[in-house]
Scaffold this motif. Structure first.
Motif, PDB file in Angstrom:
ATOM      1  N   ASP A  21       0.809  -1.220   0.000  1.00 30.00           N
ATOM      2  CA  ASP A  21       0.000   0.000   0.000  1.00 30.00           C
ATOM      3  C   ASP A  21       0.845   1.273   0.000  1.00 30.00           C
ATOM      4  OD1 ASP A  21      -2.250  -1.624   0.147  1.00 30.00           O
ATOM      5  OD2 ASP A  21      -2.219  -1.632   2.357  1.00 30.00           O
ATOM      6  N   VAL A  22       2.171   1.128   0.094  1.00 32.08           N
ATOM      7  CA  VAL A  22       3.036   2.300   0.151  1.00 32.08           C
ATOM      8  C   VAL A  22       3.299   2.815  -1.260  1.00 32.08           C
ATOM      9  CG1 VAL A  22       5.319   3.162   0.775  1.00 32.08           C
ATOM     10  CG2 VAL A  22       4.126   1.562   2.298  1.00 32.08           C
ATOM     11  N   ILE A  23       3.050   4.102  -1.461  1.00 31.44           N
ATOM     12  CA  ILE A  23       3.305   4.733  -2.760  1.00 31.44           C
ATOM     13  C   ILE A  23       4.728   5.299  -2.756  1.00 31.44           C
ATOM     14  CG2 ILE A  23       2.603   6.556  -4.351  1.00 31.44           C
ATOM     15  CD1 ILE A  23      -0.214   6.347  -3.148  1.00 31.44           C
ATOM     16  N   PRO A  24       5.604   4.811  -3.628  1.00 32.44           N
ATOM     17  CA  PRO A  24       6.983   5.307  -3.646  1.00 32.44           C
ATOM     18  C   PRO A  24       7.039   6.812  -3.930  1.00 32.44           C
ATOM     19  CG  PRO A  24       6.785   3.284  -4.922  1.00 32.44           C
ATOM     20  CD  PRO A  24       5.395   3.736  -4.612  1.00 32.44           C
ATOM     21  N   GLU A  25       7.971   7.483  -3.253  1.00 31.42           N
ATOM     22  CA  GLU A  25       8.180   8.908  -3.453  1.00 31.42           C
ATOM     23  C   GLU A  25       9.654   9.176  -3.722  1.00 31.42           C
ATOM     24  OE1 GLU A  25       6.877  10.844   0.070  1.00 31.42           O
ATOM     25  OE2 GLU A  25       4.736  10.463  -0.284  1.00 31.42           O
ATOM     26  N   GLU A  26       9.925  10.186  -4.511  1.00 30.85           N
ATOM     27  CA  GLU A  26      11.302  10.587  -4.764  1.00 30.85           C
ATOM     28  C   GLU A  26      11.814  11.441  -3.610  1.00 30.85           C
ATOM     29  OE1 GLU A  26      12.037  12.490  -8.447  1.00 30.85           O
ATOM     30  OE2 GLU A  26      11.198  10.876  -9.675  1.00 30.85           O
ATOM     31  N   ILE A  27      13.118  11.294  -3.305  1.00 28.42           N
ATOM     32  CA  ILE A  27      13.750  12.163  -2.328  1.00 28.42           C
ATOM     33  C   ILE A  27      13.775  13.584  -2.906  1.00 28.42           C
ATOM     34  CG2 ILE A  27      15.892  12.688  -1.112  1.00 28.42           C
ATOM     35  CD1 ILE A  27      14.548  10.249  -0.024  1.00 28.42           C
ATOM     36  N   LYS A  28      13.367  14.560  -2.091  1.00 31.79           N
ATOM     37  CA  LYS A  28      13.330  15.947  -2.559  1.00 31.79           C
ATOM     38  C   LYS A  28      14.456  16.742  -1.901  1.00 31.79           C
ATOM     39  CE  LYS A  28       8.307  15.812  -3.165  1.00 31.79           C
ATOM     40  NZ  LYS A  28       6.995  16.378  -2.745  1.00 31.79           N
ATOM     41  N   PRO A  29      15.410  17.230  -2.680  1.00 30.58           N
ATOM     42  CA  PRO A  29      16.514  17.983  -2.081  1.00 30.58           C
ATOM     43  C   PRO A  29      16.128  19.430  -1.792  1.00 30.58           C
ATOM     44  CG  PRO A  29      16.827  17.830  -4.442  1.00 30.58           C
ATOM     45  CD  PRO A  29      15.588  17.038  -4.130  1.00 30.58           C
ATOM     46  N   LEU A  30      16.646  19.953  -0.691  1.00 36.14           N
ATOM     47  CA  LEU A  30      16.653  21.397  -0.486  1.00 36.14           C
ATOM     48  C   LEU A  30      17.887  21.949  -1.188  1.00 36.14           C
ATOM     49  CD1 LEU A  30      15.206  23.688   1.425  1.00 36.14           C
ATOM     50  CD2 LEU A  30      17.373  23.525   2.650  1.00 36.14           C
ATOM     51  N   TRP A  31      19.048  21.360  -0.853  1.00 37.70           N
ATOM     52  CA  TRP A  31      20.308  21.643  -1.539  1.00 37.70           C
ATOM     53  C   TRP A  31      20.810  20.301  -2.054  1.00 37.70           C
ATOM     54  CZ3 TRP A  31      25.032  24.487   1.134  1.00 37.70           C
ATOM     55  CH2 TRP A  31      26.054  24.647   0.191  1.00 37.70           C
ATOM     56  N   PRO A  32      20.808  20.066  -3.362  1.00 36.68           N
ATOM     57  CA  PRO A  32      21.122  18.745  -3.906  1.00 36.68           C
ATOM     58  C   PRO A  32      22.393  18.130  -3.327  1.00 36.68           C
ATOM     59  CG  PRO A  32      20.317  20.153  -5.654  1.00 36.68           C
ATOM     60  CD  PRO A  32      20.454  21.022  -4.434  1.00 36.68           C
ATOM     61  N   LYS A  33      22.264  16.875  -2.897  1.00 40.22           N
ATOM     62  CA  LYS A  33      23.336  16.049  -2.337  1.00 40.22           C
ATOM     63  C   LYS A  33      23.811  16.494  -0.959  1.00 40.22           C
ATOM     64  CE  LYS A  33      25.199  14.515  -6.803  1.00 40.22           C
ATOM     65  NZ  LYS A  33      26.431  14.338  -7.611  1.00 40.22           N
ATOM     66  N   ARG A  34      23.198  17.567  -0.389  1.00 43.27           N
ATOM     67  CA  ARG A  34      23.691  18.083   0.885  1.00 43.27           C
ATOM     68  C   ARG A  34      22.607  18.165   1.966  1.00 43.27           C
ATOM     69  NH1 ARG A  34      28.880  20.232  -0.470  1.00 43.27           N
ATOM     70  NH2 ARG A  34      29.038  20.636  -2.706  1.00 43.27           N
ATOM     71  N   ILE A  35      21.457  18.721   1.634  1.00 39.47           N
ATOM     72  CA  ILE A  35      20.363  18.880   2.600  1.00 39.47           C
ATOM     73  C   ILE A  35      19.074  18.473   1.893  1.00 39.47           C
ATOM     74  CG2 ILE A  35      19.143  20.454   4.154  1.00 39.47           C
ATOM     75  CD1 ILE A  35      21.596  22.284   4.069  1.00 39.47           C
ATOM     76  N   PHE A  36      18.224  17.696   2.601  1.00 44.44           N
ATOM     77  CA  PHE A  36      17.031  17.145   1.955  1.00 44.44           C
ATOM     78  C   PHE A  36      15.770  17.537   2.726  1.00 44.44           C
ATOM     79  CE2 PHE A  36      20.691  14.565   1.027  1.00 44.44           C
ATOM     80  CZ  PHE A  36      20.592  14.347  -0.336  1.00 44.44           C
ATOM     81  N   LEU A  37      14.715  17.826   1.991  1.00 47.16           N
ATOM     82  CA  LEU A  37      13.431  18.156   2.605  1.00 47.16           C
ATOM     83  C   LEU A  37      12.903  16.944   3.360  1.00 47.16           C
ATOM     84  CD1 LEU A  37      11.859  20.118  -0.379  1.00 47.16           C
ATOM     85  CD2 LEU A  37      12.600  21.098   1.803  1.00 47.16           C
TER      86      LEU A  37
END
Length: 243
Positions: A21-37
């Protein structure tokens, strides 16, 4: 006798999720490769090397939707919440942000105390996380900066794994629920003989273990006028180049 025991006054209900039942989600970066939402990040380094200033630079870029200094695109424009225990708002934090060209209308600061009845008590991530989460949701905060993290750990023994995990797990869960990135500023411990910088982050390795990315600030080995900012741990992408 087990049969003679009174039932618990509060029943515990397990939360079970079928992975179907889990819908896959993409990782969302705040600062790519350094800080993530929605994730916890740590920036660590010795005093006087500019960790706090670097964190405010990140805040300014988010408030403006400005470009990242490594050429990895622009920051998502949004609101920022600061929790600072060491620098004054009027004489240090705001002047630095003005120098960085930040949009002041998008940056908020939490007070170091909260009112409880007729007294003021110290703000604690351990005790007051629900109130902090409520404001993050209301103000649509996308970045929370905690500087330094150890100033807001309340009564938790930061040298004990269970208590560190008990503090950081709710914090990480709050980040996940709100989609807010958390950037925690930390100092290294005094174990100068330890070569692995992950083991030098203050108090317990569990802080670095809980973070999805860890950045260190250090003196440049060849130029005393420069510092180096390097990612030493990232669970969610390849490591970016040092700056």
């Amino acid at each position: 006798d087990l049969l003679d025991r009174e039932p618990d006054s509060e029943e515990v209900t397990l939360q079970i999720t079928s992975l179907q039942d889990v819908i896959p989600e993409e990782i969302k970066p705040l600062w790519p490769k350094r800080i993530f939402l929605g994730k916890l990040a740590v920036i660590a380094g010795d005093p006087g090397l500019g960790k706090s200033y670097a964190s405010l630079d990140v805040a300014a870029r988010v408030s403006l939707g400005g470009p990242w200094p490594d050429g990895s695109g622009r920051a998502p424009r949004g609101n920022v919440l600061l929790l600072s225990a060491e620098d004054g708002l009027a004489d240090t934090v705001k002047p630095r942000l003005q120098l960085l060209g930040a949009d002041m209308g998008r940056i908020y600061s939490l007070g170091l105390t909260v009112s409880k009845g007729k007294e003021d008590i110290s703000l604690s991530l351990q005790q007051h996380l629900p109130q902090i989460e409520q404001f993050i949701a209301q103000a649509q905060i996308i970045l929370l900066i905690v500087d330094p993290l150890l100033a807001f750990t309340g009564r938790a023994d930061t040298h004990k794994t269970a208590e560190v995990r008990g503090l950081l797990s709710p914090l990480a869960a709050m980040a996940q629920r709100t989609g807010c990135a958390i950037l925690a500023v930390m100092h290294p411990n005094k174990n100068s003989k330890e070569l692995n910088p992950l083991y030098r982050i203050s108090a317990s390795l569990d802080f670095a273990a809980a973070a999805r990315s860890v950045t260190v600030v250090a003196k440049h080995p060849d130029n005393p006028d420069l510092c180096v900012m390097a990612t030493i741990k990232c669970n969610l992408s390849a490591h970016p180049d040092p700056m």
